[in-house]
Design a protein around this motif. Structure first.
Motif, mmCIF file in Angstrom:
data_model
loop_
_atom_site.group_PDB
_atom_site.id
_atom_site.type_symbol
_atom_site.label_atom_id
_atom_site.label_comp_id
_atom_site.label_asym_id
_atom_site.label_seq_id
_atom_site.Cartn_x
_atom_site.Cartn_y
_atom_site.Cartn_z
ATOM 1 N N TYR B 4 0.840 -1.200 0.073
ATOM 2 C CA TYR B 4 -0.185 0.199 -0.054
ATOM 3 C C TYR B 4 0.899 1.326 0.059
ATOM 4 O O TYR B 4 1.934 1.389 0.875
ATOM 5 C CB TYR B 4 -0.808 0.187 1.224
ATOM 6 C CG TYR B 4 -1.891 -1.215 1.199
ATOM 7 C CD1 TYR B 4 -3.085 -0.859 0.919
ATOM 8 C CD2 TYR B 4 -1.389 -2.364 1.940
ATOM 9 C CE1 TYR B 4 -4.000 -2.147 1.092
ATOM 10 C CE2 TYR B 4 -2.369 -3.201 2.097
ATOM 11 C CZ TYR B 4 -3.574 -3.338 1.706
ATOM 12 O OH TYR B 4 -4.388 -4.271 1.709
ATOM 13 N N ASP B 93 -2.521 -7.745 4.924
ATOM 14 C CA ASP B 93 -3.849 -7.411 4.396
ATOM 15 C C ASP B 93 -4.162 -5.982 4.880
ATOM 16 O O ASP B 93 -3.505 -5.306 5.799
ATOM 17 C CB ASP B 93 -4.763 -8.417 4.938
ATOM 18 C CG ASP B 93 -4.827 -8.677 6.455
ATOM 19 O OD1 ASP B 93 -4.794 -7.461 7.234
ATOM 20 O OD2 ASP B 93 -5.005 -9.614 6.750
ATOM 21 N N LEU B 94 -5.616 -5.527 4.374
ATOM 22 C CA LEU B 94 -5.929 -4.067 4.882
ATOM 23 C C LEU B 94 -6.054 -3.938 6.300
ATOM 24 O O LEU B 94 -5.440 -2.937 6.794
ATOM 25 C CB LEU B 94 -7.341 -3.871 4.035
ATOM 26 C CG LEU B 94 -7.876 -2.454 4.157
ATOM 27 C CD1 LEU B 94 -6.713 -1.542 3.532
ATOM 28 C CD2 LEU B 94 -9.134 -2.382 3.511
ATOM 29 N N ASP B 95 -6.397 -5.021 6.986
ATOM 30 C CA ASP B 95 -6.543 -4.901 8.515
ATOM 31 C C ASP B 95 -5.395 -4.260 9.001
ATOM 32 O O ASP B 95 -5.102 -3.420 10.009
ATOM 33 C CB ASP B 95 -7.214 -6.144 9.095
ATOM 34 C CG ASP B 95 -8.642 -6.369 8.843
ATOM 35 O OD1 ASP B 95 -9.199 -5.280 8.484
ATOM 36 O OD2 ASP B 95 -9.374 -7.051 9.370
ATOM 37 N N ILE B 98 -4.499 -0.784 8.210
ATOM 38 C CA ILE B 98 -5.177 0.184 8.789
ATOM 39 C C ILE B 98 -4.262 0.407 10.409
ATOM 40 O O ILE B 98 -4.288 1.560 10.912
ATOM 41 C CB ILE B 98 -6.685 -0.385 8.974
ATOM 42 C CG1 ILE B 98 -7.334 -0.219 7.828
ATOM 43 C CG2 ILE B 98 -7.282 0.537 10.130
ATOM 44 C CD1 ILE B 98 -8.675 -0.679 7.711
ATOM 45 N N LYS B 99 -3.934 -0.924 10.930
ATOM 46 C CA LYS B 99 -3.225 -0.618 12.287
ATOM 47 C C LYS B 99 -1.927 0.141 12.265
ATOM 48 O O LYS B 99 -1.784 1.017 12.928
ATOM 49 C CB LYS B 99 -2.797 -2.010 12.783
ATOM 50 C CG LYS B 99 -3.981 -2.607 13.446
ATOM 51 C CD LYS B 99 -3.481 -3.852 14.034
ATOM 52 C CE LYS B 99 -4.648 -5.146 14.224
ATOM 53 N NZ LYS B 99 -4.153 -6.366 14.216
ATOM 54 N N PRO B 117 -4.110 0.634 -2.463
ATOM 55 C CA PRO B 117 -3.173 -0.579 -2.633
ATOM 56 C C PRO B 117 -2.669 -0.207 -4.118
ATOM 57 O O PRO B 117 -3.077 0.717 -4.618
ATOM 58 C CB PRO B 117 -4.420 -1.622 -3.010
ATOM 59 C CG PRO B 117 -5.574 -0.774 -3.087
ATOM 60 C CD PRO B 117 -5.320 0.640 -2.611
ATOM 61 N N LEU B 120 -0.325 -4.496 -9.088
ATOM 62 C CA LEU B 120 0.624 -5.286 -9.402
ATOM 63 C C LEU B 120 1.336 -4.902 -11.072
ATOM 64 O O LEU B 120 0.476 -4.555 -11.752
ATOM 65 C CB LEU B 120 0.166 -6.626 -9.479
ATOM 66 C CG LEU B 120 0.971 -7.695 -9.107
ATOM 67 C CD1 LEU B 120 1.469 -7.756 -7.692
ATOM 68 C CD2 LEU B 120 0.232 -9.205 -9.439
#
Lengths: 450, 123
Positions: B4, B93-95, B98-99, B117, B120
């Motif tokens: 990201y 991953d996105l979670d 986010i953290k 994101p 590729l």
């Protein structure tokens, strides 16, 4: 009417089929229901195995069509979930084969967004699929993916109706007032976001749960709100939102037993739904306000169940009521009151005060003003209504002012407020109600005051 | 793993002190704290802080490739929040993204962090 209770996916109790008392339409409905409920759990398992919601959905959709074609003649199989899973798995093979056979393999690759998944590994995952491997976790994963806060609330609602409730795209499109094609595109975009943004297909751990649960409950709540007051248009769409919301809430409550806010939300939905038979006037069309409802029409069974759920939620929340619990307490105050006048308005005002402590909310403040009017009279109500900022464009605010002014016998001002409300109201039932009140107010003067 | 771009937006009124050319910028204490945690965790692939938008030059080419380069001073429009820098991060991953984003100072110092994101690239 007794609505069939939904059960956690995969545990739907088998009932005797084809009984003489069953009319064909009822059995057709039950067949459709089975395909929807079991289809959602099959979708969850297949998504886990494939890592692609899009591919899993396409496969389950084809399996559902096959079931609806085959089952009327053969009867619902003893294990409908296993039937659907095997069929959907084969459909997934077919889709992968079809896409791989194309000159460009881009399509197969697009269906399998994760770089580590290829058509070959997907086929392997399908081979190793065990029919009954942890349905519960699969469903939870699907729920938290579809209700991820990174998706727009409307997108979450649409996707949940499609994947968790198993509704047809056409029905969801009607409910949102868009064409089927538009809704299909929106759903594709939402699935694309899940895949490309890397929204994980997993159950949040205990530490994350408090942050993630509200997004899930908000989806259920939004579906239910739409059931209670459709935001616009003349007639409610073909989806029985109230029933879908309760079904989803039950499913989530079964999957995560003991979460107080889920229990409270389910209780809230049941309290609200219990009033439904009394909400439509005998002539049809116009909603009957809570104050005027025939309370003998309320579904007592639902209210009893809701009271039990709310007590359980209180017991488990160790003294700190969440927002849904506060709302459920409010609904309970109304549900147990013998009449509008005999409602515990003091408690209701106190509950609204607690809600306002969570943050300013003009809609809650307006409801509080109405309750205050019942507790302390119309002058107090008018003062409280006028003290609310930011609702000048809401027909509800003007209607509440009109109500207070009417009770203070300031009829001209009340009529003016009602006319403003009528200018702002969009939904046909709301307009009908306001028109009727205006006629009542501006009618013959010698009428005895109601 | 997923990559990201974490785009760091700051309130235009609170842009960090930019040093004179040639003078190294010292990240704020909160940024240093963040990097002290994120770099050992192997999350950050790269990242830079940017001079304020007034130092920007915007280029468009008229009439297709090879046409006239139109050069203008600054960004196109006044914005309340402006891009102040970015990190390229690699996480599961996105979670997880986010953290980490929630620990980047602009997220809790009146600005915001936008996670995009990364596409590729075809090889």
């Amino acid at each position: 009417m007794t609505t069939p209770q939904s059960h956690p996916a995969g545990t739907t109790p088998r009932t005797p089929r084809g009984g003489a008392e069953e009319r064909p339409s009822a059995s057709a409905l039950r067949l459709e229901e089975t395909v929807r409920v079991e289809g959602a759990s099959v979708l969850a398992t297949l998504t886990r195995a494939l890592g692609s919601l899009q591919l899993a959905e396409d496969a389950v959709q084809e399996a559902a069509i096959a079931a609806l074609r085959a089952w009327p003649a053969s009867g619902i199989p003893d294990d409908p979930r296993a039937w659907l899973l095997v069929t959907a798995r084969n459909k997934a093979y077919d889709i992968l084969r079809r896409e791989s056979a194309r000159p460009s393999k881009e399509n197969a690759a697009a269906l399998l967004p994760h770089t580590e998944t290829t058509p070959d590994t997907a086929a392997m995952a399908l081979d190793q699929l065990e029919p009954d491997s942890s349905v519960r976790d699969d469903m939870l994963r699907l729920i938290f993916t579809c209700c991820h806060p990174a998706l727009a609330p409307e997108a979450r609602v649409a996707l949940a109706l499609r994947t968790l409730a198993g509704l047809e795209v056409a029905a969801i499109a009607r409910a949102f007032g868009v064409t089927e094609q538009t809704m299909a595109k929106r759903l594709v975009r939402t699935r694309q976001k899940i895949a490309t943004a890397g929204i994980p297909y997993k159950v949040p751990d205990d530490a994350e749960l408090p942050e993630r649960l509200p997004a899930v409950l908000a989806v259920v709540y939004l579906i239910a709100t739409e059931a209670h007051s459709p935001s616009s248009g003349d007639s409610v769409a073909n989806i029985d939102y109230g029933r879908e919301a309760i079904r989803l809430a039950r499913l989530i409550a079964d999957l995560m037993p003991g979460e107080p806010e889920i229990l409270s939300l389910l209780a809230l939905l049941l309290f609200t739904s219990a009033r439904q038979p009394a909400r439509v006037s005998s002539g049809g069309g116009m909603p009957v306000l809570l104050a005027d409802q025939d309370r003998s029409l309320w579904e007592r069974g639902m209210i009893t169940e809701a009271v039990g759920l709310l007590n359980e939620a209180v017991r488990r929340s160790s003294g700190v009521a969440g927002p849904y619990q506060l709302q459920a307490h409010l609904a309970a105050c109304h549900a147990v009151a013998p009449t509008w006048a005999d409602t515990d308005w003091g408690r209701i005002v106190a509950l609204y005060d607690l809600m306002l402590e969570l943050g300013p909310n003009p809609a809650v403040a307006l409801n509080r003003a109405v309750a205050l009017g019942e507790r302390d009279g119309p002058a107090a109500m008018l003062a409280a209504v006028d003290a609310i900022d930011g609702l000048g464009r809401s027909h509800l605010w003007h209607a509440a002012r009109a109500d207070a002014l009417t009770r203070l016998d300031r009829r001209d001002e009340a009529a003016a407020a009602l006319r403003t409300a009528l200018d702002l109201a969009v939904a046909a039932p709301d307009r009908a109600l306001l028109t009727a009140r205006l006629q009542e107010l501006t009618g013959p003067r010698d009428d005895p005051p109601g | 793993m997923a990559v990201y771009a974490a785009l760091l937006y700051l309130p235009a009124s609170e842009y960090f002190e930019t040093p004179d050319p040639g003078v190294a910028h010292k990240p704020s204490d909160s940024f240093q704290q963040f990097m002290a945690e994120a770099i050992p965790a192997g999350v950050i692939k790269s990242g830079e802080a940017l001079y304020q938008p007034e130092m920007a030059t915007t280029i468009t080419v008229q009439g297709g490739k090879g046409g006239d380069a139109i050069v203008t001073d600054g960004p196109y429009a006044e914005a309340k929040e402006v891009l102040g820098g970015y990190f390229i991060i690699e996480v599961a991953d996105l979670d997880e993204a986010i953290k980490w984003a929630a620990k980047m100072p602009p997220a809790f110092e009146g600005g915001k962090v936008e996670l995009r994101p990364v596409l590729l690239r075809q090889r």
